[in-house]
Every structure is written in C-alpha cells, then in structure tokens.
Enzyme design. Structure first.
Site, PDB file in Angstrom:
ATOM      1  N   HIS A  13      10.757 -19.589   5.268  1.00 44.02           N
ATOM      2  CA  HIS A  13      11.507 -18.547   4.554  1.00 44.02           C
ATOM      3  C   HIS A  13      11.346 -17.205   5.270  1.00 44.02           C
ATOM      4  CE1 HIS A  13      12.187 -16.361   0.434  1.00 44.02           C
ATOM      5  NE2 HIS A  13      13.259 -16.334   1.188  1.00 44.02           N
ATOM      6  N   SER A  29      15.887 -19.596  -0.351  1.00 47.32           N
ATOM      7  CA  SER A  29      15.117 -18.595  -1.101  1.00 47.32           C
ATOM      8  C   SER A  29      14.555 -19.192  -2.373  1.00 47.32           C
ATOM      9  CB  SER A  29      16.002 -17.430  -1.521  1.00 47.32           C
ATOM     10  OG  SER A  29      16.832 -17.017  -0.508  1.00 47.32           O
ATOM     11  N   GLU A  66       7.428 -16.964   4.945  1.00 49.77           N
ATOM     12  CA  GLU A  66       6.739 -17.704   3.884  1.00 49.77           C
ATOM     13  C   GLU A  66       6.890 -19.186   4.260  1.00 49.77           C
ATOM     14  OE1 GLU A  66       8.586 -17.085   0.034  1.00 49.77           O
ATOM     15  OE2 GLU A  66       6.660 -16.857  -0.949  1.00 49.77           O
ATOM     16  N   ASN A 100       9.694 -14.486  -4.400  1.00 52.51           N
ATOM     17  CA  ASN A 100      10.638 -14.202  -5.482  1.00 52.51           C
ATOM     18  C   ASN A 100      10.018 -14.333  -6.867  1.00 52.51           C
ATOM     19  OD1 ASN A 100      13.004 -13.377  -4.149  1.00 52.51           O
ATOM     20  ND2 ASN A 100      13.264 -15.467  -3.404  1.00 52.51           N
TER      21      ASN A 100
END
Ligand SMILES: NC(=O)c1ccc[n+]([C@@H]2O[C@H](COP(=O)([O-])OP(=O)(O)OC[C@H]3O[C@@H](n4cnc5c(N)ncnc54)[C@H](O)[C@@H]3O)[C@@H](O)[C@H]2O)c1
Length: 284
Positions: A141, A120, A153, A191
């Site tokens: 991801h 992550s 991702e 994120n």
C-alpha cells in the site's frame, strides 16, 4: 528471492507513481492498462515529474533518460506477466475487478511470482483466496504522491508466507521507502486510524462545533498535523472517504465507524472535494 522484472497494473494516479519509483530505483517495469490513452497519460505524468526533478537538479538528464528506458507499456496483461517476479496491481478500487485480475495473474504469472495489491481497503486474504497461491499474495500500500511519500504499508493476508513478506519489505527499501508491516484487517492501520478522525471532524462541522477552517486550524496548530482533516478529506476525495468508512463499518459491524450523514449528503450532491472543485473547501 530476487526481484528483477516487475509489472504494475493500472496507469492511473497510483500506477504511474509506482512505475516511476520502480524504474528510478533500477528495476525494469512494464506498466499495463486496458486503455492506451491511460498509458500515454501515465507516461506523460512520469515524464513531467522526472523533468521537474532535472530542473531542480535532483537528478541528471541522463538518469531521467535511463529511468524512462526501463519502462515499457502494454495492454496485454497475460503476456506482460509471464516472466514477472513481482506484480503490483493498482486498478480501480472494486473487488470484482481486482478478483478477476488476480485469477488471471494466477493463471499467467510464473509460480514464484509475488502478486501484490495497492488496495486501500479490500481484504488481501480475500484476494489471496481467489488464487491458488495465497501464500504469495500481499498488500503493498503506497501513498499519494508515490514518488514523494515514504510509507509502504506491507499488508499480510492470513496465509501470506514469511519469505514473501520479507521480500516485499526488502523491495520497498530498495525503492527508497519505509515499509511498515501490518496484518490484514479492514482499513489496515492507515485508514483505520485516519478515517475515524476525518469522520469525527465532519461530525464537528455537522453539529456546528466549528467551521472547516477552525477545525483544521485546531489540528494543525495544536496537534502539529501538516494538513487539517477536512482539507485532507477534500484531497483524498469525499467519495473515497465514504467508501472506506463503509468498509470499516461493514467489516467490524461497529457503530463507531458510522459515516457522518453530512458526508453521505455531500457525496450524494456530487461535492467530492478537489476533484470536483467543491467539498469542505472550494478549489475551483
Ligand atoms: N489515489 C490514492 O490516493 C490512493 C492511495 C493509496 C491507494 N490507492 C489505491 O490504488 C488503486 C488505484 O487507485 P488510483 O487512484 O490510481 O486509480 P485511477 O482511477 O487513477 O487508475 C486506475 C487505472 O486502472 C485502469 N484499469 C481499470 N481496469 C483495468 C484492467 N482490467 N487492467 C488494467 N488496468 C485497468 C484504469 O484504466 C485506470 O487507468 C485503488 O485500489 C486505490 O484504492 C489509491
């Protein structure tokens, strides 16, 4: 390049989900973990999720059995990867652990094998640099729950080759996902955008701007978010949110990513969200 044989490392939340979608999409997959119990638990979850799909008539009993037939499990990583075309690493979010695994993969996987990480927040460029094949290292991801969430991702490290990026984009489509290519910077896109919003929502609680329920309702009713940021933070885990904010804060050295002191205090107190039953909401 054609991907036929895949290996997923880690049988936890993400690893068993990735194994599930790969097998259901027709790929032969070996799920590897250091722990036999984790492998059994992971297989149990895959079995349960497939059975639920059968009962909802989304798949047939026959297709469930075929999917399970494509999965093998192993505890010997070196042996499992020796004929792999794609390895997806999904072990705990710890650089030293992932670094060790990438060195091991570099030694044991065939030269053309793509080494992907589901991290992550850890730098793909840094993971690539511990191998002798940075061009074949990439981020893949996935999002939780993997069988449901559409996004992958696809994270390019500084040296990731075009052909590797293209192969992973194609592979993600074959898994029924929507790949979005991004470059490797702290937090990638997901994120980097999500965590400051969650952090700001926590600052709003901290400063008494609103209650968690009211803050979440503003974002749900006014911005059409399906879930408010504080409910989402509890679901992700407050410790995980804090770790990722620290990656952003240290990676950019920019005070705008400073974790809210209330988040730090809640993690110190062991109030980690859904996994402990207590976070911004009480679930147990
Ligand atoms: N949970 C999420 O919502 C989520 C979402 C996206 C990405 N991620 C990332 O996915 C990765 C895995 O997260 P998770 O939530 O599935 O973790 P988890 O704790 O559920 O599972 C990790 C698994 O890795 C295994 N493991 C540890 N060391 C190993 C080794 N040397 N070899 C093989 N297996 C080993 C553990 O036994 C465990 O079963 C992390 O990098 C995390 O940041 C998690």
């Amino acid at each position: 390049m054609e991907i036929i044989k895949t290996v997923v490392i880690g049988a936890g939340t993400m690893g068993n989900g990735i194994t599930h979608v790969m097998a259901q999409s027709g790929f032969s997959v070996t799920m590897v973990d250091v722990s036999r119990e984790a492998l059994d638990r992971g297989m149990g979850i895959i079995n349960k999720n497939l059975a639920r799909m059968v009962s909802k008539e989304k798949i047939t009993e026959n297709s469930k059995n075929e999917t399970l037939g494509r999965i093998t499990t192993a505890t010997d990583l070196d042996e499992a990867v020796k004929d792999a075309d794609l390895v997806v690493e999904a072990v705990n979010e710890n650089f030293e652990l992932k670094e060790k695994i990438f060195r091991q993969l570099d030694l044991n996987a065939p030269a053309g094998c793509i080494l992907a990480s589901n991290t992550s927040s850890i730098s793909i460029t840094k993971l690539g640099a511990v191998t002798g094949r940075a061009g074949r290292v990439i981020g893949m991801h996935f999002f939780n729950p993997v069988p449901v969430m559409k996004l992958v991702e696809v994270v390019r490290g500084l040296d990731t080759l075009d052909e590797v990026n293209d192969a992973v984009v194609e592979m993600s489509k074959k898994l029924g996902k929507e790949p979005v290519p991004v470059n490797d910077y702290p937090g990638f896109v997901s994120n980097r955008v999500l965590m400051p919003m969650i952090n700001e929502a926590i600052f709003c609680v901290h400063e008494g701007v609103g209650t968690p329920e009211n803050i979440d309702n503003v974002m749900k009713l006014g911005m059409a978010h399906p879930m408010g940021p504080l409910r989402l933070a509890d679901f992700i885990g407050l410790d995980v949110c804090l770790d990722i904010l620290n990656v952003l804060y240290e990676g950019f050295r920019d005070p705008k990513y400073r974790p809210c002191p209330l988040l730090v205090k809640m993690v110190d107190a062991g109030k980690l969200g859904d996994k402990t039953g207590q976070g911004f909401y009480t679930t147990a």
